[in-house]
Design a protein around this motif. Structure first.
Motif, PDB file in Angstrom:
ATOM      1  N   MET A   1       1.296  -1.514  -0.229  1.00  0.00           N
ATOM      2  CA  MET A   1      -0.215  -0.061  -0.228  1.00  0.00           C
ATOM      3  C   MET A   1       1.173   0.986   0.021  1.00  0.00           C
ATOM      4  O   MET A   1       1.400   1.370   0.668  1.00  0.00           O
ATOM      5  N   GLN A   2       0.923   1.966  -0.900  1.00  0.00           N
ATOM      6  CA  GLN A   2       1.899   3.210  -0.875  1.00  0.00           C
ATOM      7  C   GLN A   2       0.894   3.763   0.397  1.00  0.00           C
ATOM      8  O   GLN A   2      -0.207   4.691   0.858  1.00  0.00           O
ATOM      9  N   ARG A   3       1.702   4.962   0.647  1.00  0.00           N
ATOM     10  CA  ARG A   3       1.698   5.938   1.731  1.00  0.00           C
ATOM     11  C   ARG A   3       1.148   7.523   1.374  1.00  0.00           C
ATOM     12  O   ARG A   3       1.411   7.738   0.510  1.00  0.00           O
ATOM     13  N   GLY A   4       0.443   8.352   2.027  1.00  0.00           N
ATOM     14  CA  GLY A   4       1.045   9.508   1.394  1.00  0.00           C
ATOM     15  C   GLY A   4      -0.367   9.733   0.952  1.00  0.00           C
ATOM     16  O   GLY A   4      -1.310   8.978   0.997  1.00  0.00           O
ATOM     17  N   ARG A   5      -1.038  11.084   0.093  1.00  0.00           N
ATOM     18  CA  ARG A   5      -2.235  11.356  -0.828  1.00  0.00           C
ATOM     19  C   ARG A   5      -1.464  12.101  -2.352  1.00  0.00           C
ATOM     20  O   ARG A   5      -1.070  12.260  -2.036  1.00  0.00           O
ATOM     21  N   THR A   6      -3.168  11.936  -2.036  1.00  0.00           N
ATOM     22  CA  THR A   6      -2.709  11.938  -3.995  1.00  0.00           C
ATOM     23  C   THR A   6      -3.102  13.405  -4.177  1.00  0.00           C
ATOM     24  O   THR A   6      -4.317  14.097  -4.047  1.00  0.00           O
ATOM     25  N   ILE A   7      -2.495  14.154  -4.808  1.00  0.00           N
ATOM     26  CA  ILE A   7      -2.392  16.190  -4.791  1.00  0.00           C
ATOM     27  C   ILE A   7      -2.562  16.329  -6.448  1.00  0.00           C
ATOM     28  O   ILE A   7      -1.210  15.752  -7.513  1.00  0.00           O
ATOM     29  N   MET A   8      -3.079  17.551  -6.850  1.00  0.00           N
ATOM     30  CA  MET A   8      -3.195  17.606  -7.548  1.00  0.00           C
ATOM     31  C   MET A   8      -2.309  19.752  -8.042  1.00  0.00           C
ATOM     32  O   MET A   8      -3.875  20.356  -6.497  1.00  0.00           O
ATOM     33  N   ILE A   9      -2.207  19.900  -8.329  1.00  0.00           N
ATOM     34  CA  ILE A   9      -1.845  21.508  -8.058  1.00  0.00           C
ATOM     35  C   ILE A   9      -1.349  21.922  -9.724  1.00  0.00           C
ATOM     36  O   ILE A   9      -1.419  21.513 -10.432  1.00  0.00           O
ATOM     37  N   GLU A  10      -2.087  23.327 -10.001  1.00  0.00           N
ATOM     38  CA  GLU A  10      -1.919  23.902 -11.219  1.00  0.00           C
ATOM     39  C   GLU A  10      -1.103  25.857 -10.679  1.00  0.00           C
ATOM     40  O   GLU A  10      -0.772  25.642  -9.517  1.00  0.00           O
ATOM     41  N   SER A  11       0.223  25.065 -11.215  1.00  0.00           N
ATOM     42  CA  SER A  11       1.324  26.233 -11.732  1.00  0.00           C
ATOM     43  C   SER A  11       1.165  27.018 -12.838  1.00  0.00           C
ATOM     44  O   SER A  11       0.481  26.191 -13.880  1.00  0.00           O
ATOM     45  N   GLU A  12       1.767  28.444 -12.966  1.00  0.00           N
ATOM     46  CA  GLU A  12       1.900  28.746 -14.139  1.00  0.00           C
ATOM     47  C   GLU A  12       3.947  29.077 -14.039  1.00  0.00           C
ATOM     48  O   GLU A  12       4.274  29.006 -13.148  1.00  0.00           O
ATOM     49  N   LEU A  13       4.106  29.127 -14.912  1.00  0.00           N
ATOM     50  CA  LEU A  13       5.416  28.776 -15.197  1.00  0.00           C
ATOM     51  C   LEU A  13       6.295  30.280 -16.800  1.00  0.00           C
ATOM     52  O   LEU A  13       5.023  29.719 -17.213  1.00  0.00           O
ATOM     53  N   THR A  14       7.258  31.076 -16.830  1.00  0.00           N
ATOM     54  CA  THR A  14       7.574  31.680 -17.519  1.00  0.00           C
ATOM     55  C   THR A  14       8.553  30.945 -18.850  1.00  0.00           C
ATOM     56  O   THR A  14       9.389  30.425 -17.978  1.00  0.00           O
ATOM     57  N   TYR A  15       8.940  31.093 -19.349  1.00  0.00           N
ATOM     58  CA  TYR A  15       9.930  30.667 -19.926  1.00  0.00           C
ATOM     59  C   TYR A  15      10.855  30.196 -19.839  1.00  0.00           C
ATOM     60  O   TYR A  15      11.109  31.193 -18.839  1.00  0.00           O
ATOM     61  N   GLY A  16      11.697  28.846 -20.023  1.00  0.00           N
ATOM     62  CA  GLY A  16      12.852  28.422 -19.337  1.00  0.00           C
ATOM     63  C   GLY A  16      12.878  28.599 -17.830  1.00  0.00           C
ATOM     64  O   GLY A  16      13.478  27.783 -17.082  1.00  0.00           O
ATOM     65  N   GLU A  17      11.455  28.237 -16.708  1.00  0.00           N
ATOM     66  CA  GLU A  17      11.395  28.009 -15.634  1.00  0.00           C
ATOM     67  C   GLU A  17      11.481  26.245 -15.664  1.00  0.00           C
ATOM     68  O   GLU A  17      10.474  25.859 -16.347  1.00  0.00           O
ATOM     69  N   MET A  18      12.660  26.171 -14.861  1.00  0.00           N
ATOM     70  CA  MET A  18      12.054  24.436 -14.381  1.00  0.00           C
ATOM     71  C   MET A  18      12.335  23.975 -12.861  1.00  0.00           C
ATOM     72  O   MET A  18      13.059  24.474 -12.550  1.00  0.00           O
ATOM     73  N   PRO A  19      11.707  22.994 -12.568  1.00  0.00           N
ATOM     74  CA  PRO A  19      12.313  22.613 -11.023  1.00  0.00           C
ATOM     75  C   PRO A  19      13.439  22.086 -10.789  1.00  0.00           C
ATOM     76  O   PRO A  19      13.845  21.461 -12.395  1.00  0.00           O
TER      77      PRO A  19
END
Length: 139
Positions: A1-19
């Protein structure tokens, strides 16, 4: 069984941005609402345009980069902390010149890594590093 939670996040990025290049134990899904995004995982790079979706498999180092002036993206994964996942997704940067440091200080890198760890994510390197390049230098 996986722990944690399923989450959805909407993000806005500008050109070239990355994690930062990262890995986690759950799949991560990307759906582009507006603009375009390239998702890098393993040795693959897949460009997504508005209306397209991709799932990056669990356990594979990955990152993504905004390829348009503005990109609106829905990201979904199973994480240990929904709040820290949201914080991690906001810890994006626009890499500068090759060889130039992305993190302003070592403390910045430690902070982003700690935020990621609280969500069950392992940061592998700074924004701008791609999985295929990292694998080639490790070999």
């Amino acid at each position: 069984m996986q722990r944690g939670r399923t989450i959805m996040i909407e993000s806005e990025l500008t050109y070239g941005e990355m994690p930062p290049l990262h890995v986690h134990a759950a799949d991560e899904s990307f759906h582009v609402f507006e603009g375009s995004l390239t998702v890098y995982f393993g040795e693959d790079a897949v460009r997504l345009d508005a209306g397209e979706t991709l799932v990056a498999p669990s356990g594979i180092p990955h990152t993504y980069r905004a390829e348009s002036a503005k990109a609106r993206v829905l990201t979904m994964s199973r994480v240990d902390s929904a709040a820290r996942y949201d914080d991690f997704l906001r810890a994006v940067a626009r890499p500068g010149d090759p060889g130039a440091p992305v993190w302003a200080t070592d403390e910045d890198e430690a902070t982003v890594s700690a935020i990621a760890a609280a969500a069950g994510i392992t940061v592998l390197s700074a924004p701008g590093d791609l999985p295929a390049a990292r694998a080639a230098t490790a070999a």
